[in-house]
Design a protein around this motif. Sequence first.
Motif, PDB file in Angstrom:
ATOM      1  N   ASP A 109       0.312 -62.406 -28.924  1.00 48.43           N
ATOM      2  CA  ASP A 109      -0.355 -61.838 -30.086  1.00 48.43           C
ATOM      3  C   ASP A 109      -0.442 -62.876 -31.199  1.00 48.43           C
ATOM      4  O   ASP A 109       0.456 -63.712 -31.365  1.00 48.43           O
ATOM      5  N   PHE A 110      -1.528 -62.815 -31.955  1.00 45.68           N
ATOM      6  CA  PHE A 110      -1.708 -63.649 -33.143  1.00 45.68           C
ATOM      7  C   PHE A 110      -1.264 -62.814 -34.328  1.00 45.68           C
ATOM      8  O   PHE A 110      -1.896 -61.834 -34.688  1.00 45.68           O
ATOM      9  N   ASN A 111      -0.155 -63.218 -34.952  1.00 41.55           N
ATOM     10  CA  ASN A 111       0.495 -62.388 -35.952  1.00 41.55           C
ATOM     11  C   ASN A 111       1.018 -63.272 -37.084  1.00 41.55           C
ATOM     12  O   ASN A 111       2.225 -63.408 -37.269  1.00 41.55           O
ATOM     13  N   PRO A 112       0.128 -63.891 -37.882  1.00 37.86           N
ATOM     14  CA  PRO A 112       0.551 -64.863 -38.897  1.00 37.86           C
ATOM     15  C   PRO A 112       1.441 -64.241 -39.971  1.00 37.86           C
ATOM     16  O   PRO A 112       1.195 -63.112 -40.412  1.00 37.86           O
ATOM     17  N   HIS A 115       0.204 -62.450 -43.238  1.00 36.63           N
ATOM     18  CA  HIS A 115      -0.402 -61.129 -43.165  1.00 36.63           C
ATOM     19  C   HIS A 115       0.642 -60.015 -43.153  1.00 36.63           C
ATOM     20  O   HIS A 115       0.296 -58.857 -42.914  1.00 36.63           O
ATOM     21  N   GLN A 119      -0.005 -55.979 -42.993  1.00 34.39           N
ATOM     22  CA  GLN A 119       0.347 -55.288 -41.760  1.00 34.39           C
ATOM     23  C   GLN A 119       1.165 -54.042 -42.033  1.00 34.39           C
ATOM     24  O   GLN A 119       1.016 -53.034 -41.336  1.00 34.39           O
ATOM     25  N   GLN A 178      -8.189 -58.243 -27.598  1.00 32.87           N
ATOM     26  CA  GLN A 178      -8.048 -58.705 -28.982  1.00 32.87           C
ATOM     27  C   GLN A 178      -6.597 -59.114 -29.263  1.00 32.87           C
ATOM     28  O   GLN A 178      -5.700 -58.276 -29.307  1.00 32.87           O
ATOM     29  N   ASP A 180      -5.579 -60.852 -32.066  1.00 28.08           N
ATOM     30  CA  ASP A 180      -5.285 -60.764 -33.499  1.00 28.08           C
ATOM     31  C   ASP A 180      -4.839 -59.335 -33.802  1.00 28.08           C
ATOM     32  O   ASP A 180      -5.630 -58.391 -33.710  1.00 28.08           O
ATOM     33  N   CYS A 182      -3.987 -57.716 -36.554  1.00 28.27           N
ATOM     34  CA  CYS A 182      -4.664 -57.024 -37.658  1.00 28.27           C
ATOM     35  C   CYS A 182      -6.067 -56.600 -37.258  1.00 28.27           C
ATOM     36  O   CYS A 182      -6.501 -55.482 -37.573  1.00 28.27           O
ATOM     37  N   ARG A 183      -6.785 -57.476 -36.579  1.00 31.74           N
ATOM     38  CA  ARG A 183      -8.131 -57.129 -36.138  1.00 31.74           C
ATOM     39  C   ARG A 183      -8.082 -55.984 -35.133  1.00 31.74           C
ATOM     40  O   ARG A 183      -8.915 -55.082 -35.166  1.00 31.74           O
ATOM     41  N   ARG A 184      -7.090 -55.998 -34.250  1.00 29.57           N
ATOM     42  CA  ARG A 184      -6.940 -54.918 -33.272  1.00 29.57           C
ATOM     43  C   ARG A 184      -6.681 -53.589 -33.991  1.00 29.57           C
ATOM     44  O   ARG A 184      -7.219 -52.548 -33.612  1.00 29.57           O
TER      45      ARG A 184
END
Length: 216
Positions: A109-112, A115, A119, A178, A180, A182-184
């Motif tokens: 997962d992309f989870n910077p 954010h 989140q 997906q 990302d 947040c996008r998901r």
Amino acid sequence: MFPLPNLVLFPHVMQPLHVFEPRYRELLEDAVKDDRLIAMAVLSPGWEENYEGQPPLYPMACLGRVATHHRLEDGTYNLLLLGLRRVRLIRELSCSCRYRMGEVEVCDDFNPPQHATAQVAMQRQLREAFLKMLPSLPEAQDQVDQLLGTDVSLAVLTDIISYMLDIDLCNKEALLAQLDVCRRAEMLLQHLTVAAADMSPGAAGQFSFPPQFSVN
């Protein structure tokens, strides 16, 4: 690989399966002798013309572990498969077995970190939106409320709701693909908004909980 035309498995969920095709019975038997891992893939549209062969697959799949299995008197199996990680199909491999094998890469997962605040807010919105869909399933209210507790991360929350939400296969596959988080979550909130607009029987907001056995 275990490709099906009507099931998208997500990490963090448990899927009941009934396995009766000889090739997938062989797959299960080989898996439990080894690492108990099976990649649940999804057949692309048009699979009907070559189901017994090697019809195209969506590139994103879910790696699962056989939690438990039971062989029935007729040689078929019931099993519970726990979704673990997203995997992307790199290429299919030639093998002497009847089932399909492939080389995959594990997708994180992309989870910077920047954010994190967004989140937390999105997690609350997503949980509240989903709980609004539950009046049609009063018997599941307590179970779902515990499942979606406030200590569940946004990534896990999106996967659980994506699995439970009754939307078409293409949209489910898009949620699986997906990375990302947040996008998901944004995509999922859009689906929940549409579902909330139509709570009639058979609408997108209707759920089956617990999930039924899926047959291959």
